[in-house]
Scaffold this active site. Structure first.
Site, PDB file in Angstrom:
ATOM      1  N   TYR A   7     -15.907 -22.503   3.499  1.00 20.11           N
ATOM      2  CA  TYR A   7     -15.468 -22.929   4.828  1.00 20.11           C
ATOM      3  C   TYR A   7     -14.759 -24.273   4.720  1.00 20.11           C
ATOM      4  O   TYR A   7     -15.301 -25.229   4.161  1.00 20.11           O
ATOM      5  CB  TYR A   7     -16.672 -23.074   5.769  1.00 20.11           C
ATOM      6  CG  TYR A   7     -16.270 -23.422   7.188  1.00 20.11           C
ATOM      7  CD1 TYR A   7     -15.580 -22.504   7.966  1.00 20.11           C
ATOM      8  CD2 TYR A   7     -16.562 -24.668   7.737  1.00 20.11           C
ATOM      9  CE1 TYR A   7     -15.190 -22.817   9.262  1.00 20.11           C
ATOM     10  CE2 TYR A   7     -16.176 -24.982   9.045  1.00 20.11           C
ATOM     11  CZ  TYR A   7     -15.490 -24.048   9.796  1.00 20.11           C
ATOM     12  OH  TYR A   7     -15.097 -24.353  11.087  1.00 20.11           O
ATOM     13  N   ASP A  64     -12.332 -30.946  -0.755  1.00 19.26           N
ATOM     14  CA  ASP A  64     -12.836 -31.021   0.613  1.00 19.26           C
ATOM     15  C   ASP A  64     -14.222 -31.650   0.536  1.00 19.26           C
ATOM     16  O   ASP A  64     -15.201 -30.984   0.208  1.00 19.26           O
ATOM     17  CB  ASP A  64     -12.890 -29.611   1.216  1.00 19.26           C
ATOM     18  CG  ASP A  64     -13.465 -29.616   2.636  1.00 19.26           C
ATOM     19  OD1 ASP A  64     -13.986 -30.667   3.063  1.00 19.26           O
ATOM     20  OD2 ASP A  64     -13.395 -28.569   3.301  1.00 19.26           O
ATOM     21  N   LYS A 101     -16.816 -35.689   9.188  1.00 13.25           N
ATOM     22  CA  LYS A 101     -18.258 -35.743   9.501  1.00 13.25           C
ATOM     23  C   LYS A 101     -18.838 -37.154   9.470  1.00 13.25           C
ATOM     24  O   LYS A 101     -18.563 -37.938  10.352  1.00 13.25           O
ATOM     25  CB  LYS A 101     -19.018 -34.805   8.555  1.00 13.25           C
ATOM     26  CG  LYS A 101     -18.479 -33.363   8.640  1.00 13.25           C
ATOM     27  CD  LYS A 101     -19.518 -32.349   8.888  1.00 13.25           C
ATOM     28  CE  LYS A 101     -18.926 -30.958   8.859  1.00 13.25           C
ATOM     29  NZ  LYS A 101     -19.524 -30.005   9.735  1.00 13.25           N
TER      30      LYS A 101
HETATM   31  C1  LIG Z   1     -16.572 -28.392   4.092  1.00  9.79           C
HETATM   32  C2  LIG Z   1     -15.995 -28.467   5.465  1.00  9.79           C
HETATM   33  N1  LIG Z   1     -14.679 -28.697   5.615  1.00  9.79           N
HETATM   34  C3  LIG Z   1     -14.103 -28.789   6.824  1.00  9.79           C
HETATM   35  C4  LIG Z   1     -14.848 -28.653   7.973  1.00  9.79           C
HETATM   36  C5  LIG Z   1     -14.193 -28.752   9.313  1.00  9.79           C
HETATM   37  O1  LIG Z   1     -14.583 -29.926   9.952  1.00  9.79           O
HETATM   38  P1  LIG Z   1     -14.460 -30.050  11.550  1.00  9.79           P
HETATM   39  O2  LIG Z   1     -15.517 -29.171  12.141  1.00  9.79           O
HETATM   40  O3  LIG Z   1     -14.663 -31.513  11.810  1.00  9.79           O
HETATM   41  O4  LIG Z   1     -13.085 -29.587  11.909  1.00  9.79           O
HETATM   42  C6  LIG Z   1     -16.221 -28.411   7.870  1.00  9.79           C
HETATM   43  C7  LIG Z   1     -17.056 -28.263   9.081  1.00  9.79           C
HETATM   44  O5  LIG Z   1     -18.200 -27.814   9.055  1.00  9.79           O
HETATM   45  C8  LIG Z   1     -16.803 -28.309   6.590  1.00  9.79           C
HETATM   46  O6  LIG Z   1     -18.115 -28.050   6.445  1.00  9.79           O
END
Ligand SMILES: Cc1ncc(COP(=O)(O)O)c(C=O)c1O
Length: 441
Positions: free
Chosen positions: A145, A247, A274
């Site tokens: 994700y 990421d 986050k």
């Molecule tokens: C690894 C990862 N990347 C990107 C995101 C996306 O972040 P946002 O919800 O702030 O758009 C998340 C959200 O849970 C995530 O866990």
């Protein structure tokens, strides 16, 4: 007055919500049967819902709160800034101070830009990679994700019916109507399987802008990437002229400079989000000055013009700076030690109850799986109905015991927690395992 006597306050709110929000929620992850719970207030690691029930919060708004709720220093700093204004067509000093702070945490970060979410951070990193390389395609891990950008979400929900062969995973859309072109521009590789991943990548030499990688992907089982896998991807991308984009939206909390400091390698770009927002919406892209300069508006030829109305707004910048300054080396060590105490305790509960379960994770986050050995990749974790039923039994039990976890049975530690909250979780896990076994039949 109420037209549905006997319903709880939350059930009544949900009836109203269903009239105005699809499914009654703005985030699918909040959906609970028979209705979501509604927050009233929270402080530290405890959240109280509108029914007056208090729970210890191991979900931390999907791993985004490192200091729990309403930390006094963040509340004070943000309250001051609120009175001065929330967003301007002017830059602010706090944006520079926060960028300086984040760069000082990791010498792999040379330049940085702020955005408003993790989704936007990943999207911006992918677009920067395309601008830098002049290539369109990206590669990503099956099941991982990365937010909701069309390209980054490919194969996040793939299943046995459509995921194709493990040697050549299919690009599976999440949303109906995803452009076929987007699917064609995403190459899907398996996690922690260098041989297969490199074989897939070799079929796309010279085509990839980047390989996008979460070092401990939650949906893929929350196992840290093996050093050998990282080396293989770093070497492949370097030789091919593609970028390596990490990421670290979740994993940045794992170490002072992010989970990437576990490895002897330098990514080209890192997406953050986050915890760095101190409780407010945030994202950031950090990395090599050479790559980040594709966004430089002073260049003769701006390869990737980039902007955002609320990017680097002073509320988020203020909250984020205070939160991250408080999350110093000692705080990182402390929450990681608490997570280790929890994992050790849960492993002991697994041994003593004999339940078929295991724990994965790293840093201040871990995940309990109701299967005997850890899933090594997405295909090993795809939820079977029987496993799903058992997970619901466990999560409902934890909830009734006054503990909130992420709905995959993942937990994150926050700084207001101490050993007593950890021991409470371990003990509730143990009785939860006994309940799961009793319902196995
Ligand atoms: C690894 C990862 N990347 C990107 C995101 C996306 O972040 P946002 O919800 O702030 O758009 C998340 C959200 O849970 C995530 O866990």
């Amino acid at each position: 007055m109420s037209e549905s006597p006997g319903l709880s306050a939350s059930a009544l709110l949900y009836e109203r919500a269903l009239e105005v929000l699809p499914g009654g929620v703005s985030r699918n992850t909040l959906l609970r049967r028979p209705h979501p719970l509604y927050a009233d207030h929270a402080a530290g690691c405890r959240v109280t819902d509108i029914e007056g029930v208090e729970r210890v919060d191991f979900a931390n708004n999907m791993a985004s709160l490192i200091h729990g709720h309403a930390h006094p220093a963040i509340v004070a700093a943000v309250s001051d800034q609120l009175k001065k204004g929330t967003a301007f067509m002017l830059a602010t000093e706090v944006e520079i101070r926060f960028a300086e702070h984040l760069l000082s945490r990791n010498d792999r970060f040379e330049k940085l830009r702020f955005v408003n979410s993790g989704t936007e951070a990943v999207m911006t990193a992918v677009k920067a990679s395309r601008a830098f390389t002049g290539r369109a395609k990206i590669a990503k891990i099956e099941g991982a994700y990365h937010g909701q950008y069309d390209y980054a979400e490919v194969s996040q929900t793939a299943g046995p019916a459509n995921w194709g062969s493990v040697d050549c995973p299919s690009s599976v859309p999440v949303a109906y109507g995803t452009p076929v072109g987007a699917l064609a521009d995403v190459v899907v590789i398996p996690f922690n399987d260098s041989e297969r991943a490199v074989a897939v990548l070799n079929r796309h030499k010279g085509e990839l802008a980047c390989v996008l990688l979460d070092l401990m992907p939650h949906r893929v089982g929350l196992n840290p990437a093996e050093a050998e896998f990282i080396t293989a991807l770093r070497e492949w991308t370097k030789a091919d002229g593609a970028l390596l984009v990490l990421d670290e939206v979740i994993t940045f909390r794992a170490e002072f400079g992010g989970a990437q400091t576990w490895y002897d390698m330098t990514p080209d770009l890192t997406a953050l989000g986050k915890v760095i927002g101190g409780g407010f919406p945030v994202g950031a892209i950090a990395g090599s000055a050479k790559v980040m300069d594709v966004m430089n508006p002073l260049a003769d030829n701006v390869l990737f013009p980039h902007s955002g109305t609320f990017s680097a707004n002073p509320i988020t910048m203020t909250a984020g700076l205070v939160a991250m300054e408080l999350f110093d080396e000692a705080a990182v060590v402390r929450v990681n030690a608490l997570a280790k105490r929890a994992v050790d305790g849960i492993n002991e509960a697994i041994r003593s109850t004999g339940v078929s379960a295991c724990v994965t994770g790293g840093g201040s986050m871990f995940r309990v799986h109701l299967q005997e050995s850890p899933p090594l990749n997405y295909r090993q974790i795809s939820v079977l109905p029987e496993r799903d039923r058992r997970l619901t039994v466990l999560l409902d039990h934890l909830f009734d015991e006054g503990l909130m976890l992420i709905n995959t049975c993942s937990a994150t530690i926050s700084t207001p927690m101490g050993e007593s909250e950890i021991d409470m979780l371990v003990s509730a896990m143990k009785s939860g395992f006994e309940k799961v076994m009793a319902t196995d039949g």
